[in-house]
Design a protein around this motif. Structure first.
Motif, PDB file in Angstrom:
ATOM      1  N   GLN A  44      37.181  40.428  36.677  1.00  0.00           N
ATOM      2  CA  GLN A  44      37.522  40.819  37.978  1.00  0.00           C
ATOM      3  C   GLN A  44      38.683  41.311  38.101  1.00  0.00           C
ATOM      4  O   GLN A  44      38.556  42.248  38.956  1.00  0.00           O
ATOM      5  CB  GLN A  44      37.825  39.289  38.465  1.00  0.00           C
ATOM      6  CG  GLN A  44      37.828  39.192  40.118  1.00  0.00           C
ATOM      7  CD  GLN A  44      36.444  39.596  40.734  1.00  0.00           C
ATOM      8  OE1 GLN A  44      35.360  39.175  40.248  1.00  0.00           O
ATOM      9  NE2 GLN A  44      36.342  40.513  41.630  1.00  0.00           N
ATOM     10  N   ALA A  45      39.667  41.251  37.268  1.00  0.00           N
ATOM     11  CA  ALA A  45      40.847  42.314  37.566  1.00  0.00           C
ATOM     12  C   ALA A  45      40.476  43.585  37.129  1.00  0.00           C
ATOM     13  O   ALA A  45      40.838  44.734  37.866  1.00  0.00           O
ATOM     14  CB  ALA A  45      41.971  41.801  36.682  1.00  0.00           C
ATOM     15  N   GLU A  46      39.698  43.953  36.425  1.00  0.00           N
ATOM     16  CA  GLU A  46      39.183  45.109  35.915  1.00  0.00           C
ATOM     17  C   GLU A  46      38.470  46.019  37.129  1.00  0.00           C
ATOM     18  O   GLU A  46      38.486  47.031  37.302  1.00  0.00           O
ATOM     19  CB  GLU A  46      38.307  45.340  34.815  1.00  0.00           C
ATOM     20  CG  GLU A  46      39.356  45.100  33.470  1.00  0.00           C
ATOM     21  CD  GLU A  46      38.468  44.919  32.262  1.00  0.00           C
ATOM     22  OE1 GLU A  46      39.001  45.363  31.411  1.00  0.00           O
ATOM     23  OE2 GLU A  46      37.140  44.346  32.339  1.00  0.00           O
ATOM     24  N   LEU A  47      37.724  45.021  37.843  1.00  0.00           N
ATOM     25  CA  LEU A  47      36.699  45.677  38.841  1.00  0.00           C
ATOM     26  C   LEU A  47      37.767  45.962  39.915  1.00  0.00           C
ATOM     27  O   LEU A  47      37.265  46.674  40.887  1.00  0.00           O
ATOM     28  CB  LEU A  47      35.898  44.588  39.328  1.00  0.00           C
ATOM     29  CG  LEU A  47      34.786  44.293  38.452  1.00  0.00           C
ATOM     30  CD1 LEU A  47      33.904  43.045  38.906  1.00  0.00           C
ATOM     31  CD2 LEU A  47      34.147  45.411  37.841  1.00  0.00           C
ATOM     32  N   ASP A  48      38.808  45.379  40.225  1.00  0.00           N
ATOM     33  CA  ASP A  48      39.648  45.748  41.262  1.00  0.00           C
ATOM     34  C   ASP A  48      40.565  47.088  41.207  1.00  0.00           C
ATOM     35  O   ASP A  48      41.502  47.214  41.859  1.00  0.00           O
ATOM     36  CB  ASP A  48      40.474  44.450  41.785  1.00  0.00           C
ATOM     37  CG  ASP A  48      39.717  43.337  42.153  1.00  0.00           C
ATOM     38  OD1 ASP A  48      38.686  43.732  42.493  1.00  0.00           O
ATOM     39  OD2 ASP A  48      40.023  42.266  42.165  1.00  0.00           O
TER      40      ASP A  48
END
Length: 52
Positions: free
Chosen positions: A43-47
């Motif tokens: 999820q952090a990479e998507l942001d």
């Protein structure tokens, strides 16, 4: 197909970009949720800017 440069994802109206059938029932999931659940991205990479 890539999104246009001015594309903004509306989290209140997610589009089911991936649909499939399992046991004669149709399911849908957004591409964003699919890559998180499959472990391709966190999820952090998507942001980050690089994802968009």
């Amino acid at each position: 197909m890539p999104h246009p440069d001015d594309y903004v994802e509306d989290s209140d109206h997610l589009v089911h970009e991936i649909t499939f059938r399992l046991a004669s029932q149709e399911f849908g999931i957004s591409l964003r949720d699919f890559v998180v659940h499959s472990g391709l991205y966190t999820q952090a990479e998507l942001d980050t800017d690089i994802y968009t």
